[in-house]
Design a protein around this motif. Sequence first.
Motif: not given
Length: 382
Positions: A319-326, A293-303, A187-196
Amino acid sequence: MFGSVEKRGTSFRLRVTVGYNEIGNPIRKSKIAKSTNKNDAKKELALFIAELEADDYTETTNVTFSAFSQDFLKQHVNKNLSPTTQALYSSLLDLYILPQLGGSKLIKIKTMHMLAFMDKLQEDGLSVYVIKNTMGVVRSLFTCAVKWRVLKKNPCDGVQVKKPQKKIQKVYDQEDLKKLFDALKKENLEWQLLISIAIMTGARQGEIAGLEWKHIDTKKRTILFEQTIVEQPGIGVTIKKELKNGKDKIVSYPESLKSLIARFKAQKFKDRDMTSDEIVWPEHSFIFSNRNGKPKRPDSIGHRWTAFVKRHELDHIRFHDLRHTSATLLIANGVHAKIIQERLGHADIGTTMNVYGHVFREADQTAAETFGGLLDATKRKS
């Protein structure tokens, strides 16, 4: 009751809302203040309200549930709750509450009526979660009615709402995470960083969307979370200047993330070739944003997460289960509950223990087996 002080020539008029008429318009009592100073007039207003409340003065005989609900939304919900919660309350009122209770006189609604209302929700096949949230809205509305002296008692008192069964959170284990990070390499760097960041900090979608470059301290290797991006109905994407519990949090990140942050930042600013006129919200510099420069919508991250998991044939979790995984990984590695509470941004450690109690118990059992092994070794020697 609530009131106001209004300038009337050289004097002040005190007005107090004491109830509502049959069509829901407020009924007010008023008098002219003796004082000509506004601050003194405010003191007279407080005394005026106290006198009316001492007499239990209300004129609410004909006010309907529907009429009062509008005041409830205006005076309580819209002033005190988040945009997301405001939308939830309005939706539940429109869908489930007003069709059943809207035409009823507020003071005529008793506990038996609320029990029947809850039975109707169950008969309609609504989930335990929807029923719980719906009854929560009704209870909150009646609580305000009692607080504002419109009602003497809350008819929801004595109504026991069935609690949803506690779900065991579905999380990724070490093997799942290995597959996840292998997939991220494609995947691209943005998605790698966001998920990390999601996995390594346990942050929520809105918290991640609200991150700006100023929030990352590369020398200390920390990330400051102090704001959330929310989608407000009728307005769009807005910034909420606090987290869910109202407190900021600073979370440390590992050395391995430092390089990824630097690479993505260099790429992002290299690709940013727009003129200043094209940049929205120029006072902000969001890490995860579109080209203007407009921030991403939270629901777009989940989609996007859902599509990513499906594309790489990973086990499906939210996606929220990544929080529980952490949190689960930290517990398994012996990190203290207080540290986990602070990283997740829970208001108190009790919340952390309630959500992850079963994981702590499993970790404790594993620890106990260590002593079992020691005892077995001692027996063999003897």
